[in-house]
Enzyme design. Sequence first.
Site, short mmCIF file in Angstrom:
data_model
loop_
_atom_site.label_atom_id
_atom_site.label_comp_id
_atom_site.label_asym_id
_atom_site.label_seq_id
_atom_site.Cartn_x
_atom_site.Cartn_y
_atom_site.Cartn_z
CG ASP A 39 7.84 -38.36 -16.14
OD1 ASP A 39 9.06 -38.22 -16.01
OD2 ASP A 39 7.12 -37.53 -16.73
CG HIS A 74 9.67 -37.36 -19.44
ND1 HIS A 74 8.68 -36.58 -18.88
CD2 HIS A 74 10.27 -36.58 -20.38
CE1 HIS A 74 8.69 -35.38 -19.45
NE2 HIS A 74 9.64 -35.36 -20.36
CG ASP A 116 9.52 -32.03 -21.66
OD1 ASP A 116 9.86 -32.59 -20.61
OD2 ASP A 116 10.09 -31.03 -22.12
#
Length: 289
Positions: free
Chosen positions: A237, A265, A106
Amino acid sequence: MTWIDVREYPFESRYFDLPAGRMHYIDEGAGRPVLMLHGNPTWSFLYRRLLKRLRDNYRCVAPDHIGFGLSDKPAGWSYRPEDHADHLGAFIDGLGLNDITLIGQDWGGPIGLAYAIAHPERVSRIILMNTWAWPVNRDPHFFAFSAFMGGPIGRLLIRRYNFFARTFMRQEFADKRKLTPALHAHYLRPLASPEDRTGCLVFPKHIVASTPWLGELWTGIPVLSTKPALFVWGMKDVAFRDKELRRWERAFSNAHTVRLAEVGHFVQEEAPDELANAVITFLSKTDPA
């Protein structure tokens, strides 16, 4: 912190002083350093199981960005990703880390890679999960999300209802059973009050607002392109897709990819054993003899 399950997170808390406040971090084990960087809305708790698997053979360092986890959450600070990257640089220099294996997921991806691009001699290997480090302002997929979640309504939902951690985080799991109430609590509690959520609500806007910074990062990626790299990718994701993974694969000439077909994710939560096995194999193959 009495709400932390010490069986899950049995680590000694340490703190590094920055102008914006105290950065909390974990520093376990000895050996070549492995630096683990989280994104939104998580913290070093995300890496607890990987830490346990690696700390017998490596020095495992996992900070909480300012505004997240057990780090300070100062009012009035910018919380821009480029300023988080400056913090990370001061942190790495303060700990004297060299020969770093950089792990990012991320926002941990671009924040960590900013340091690697500026100091390629200090980063030996790169491991990425479901992240990016280039401008996405012309990609409707990202632009729409940033405009809504980073706009007035999204910011209100995050500030008032902890929407990003409470609701959106669950949507990013392919197998939502993996996000148990007890586990979810460890991501909700650090953002318990509206005042604690500024970092969480600033990041979505900067998916687009930090386009110039992301453009500089991507321009610099070639200095890292021949380093050993591992991509461990959750293929379900809703944010970072196969499209983004293939862009990473094109950018690194010495990379190995592990695709996890039924994972979303948060690879660290949904597939901790698969992740650890892939990382251990990669590290063992690329460690010096």
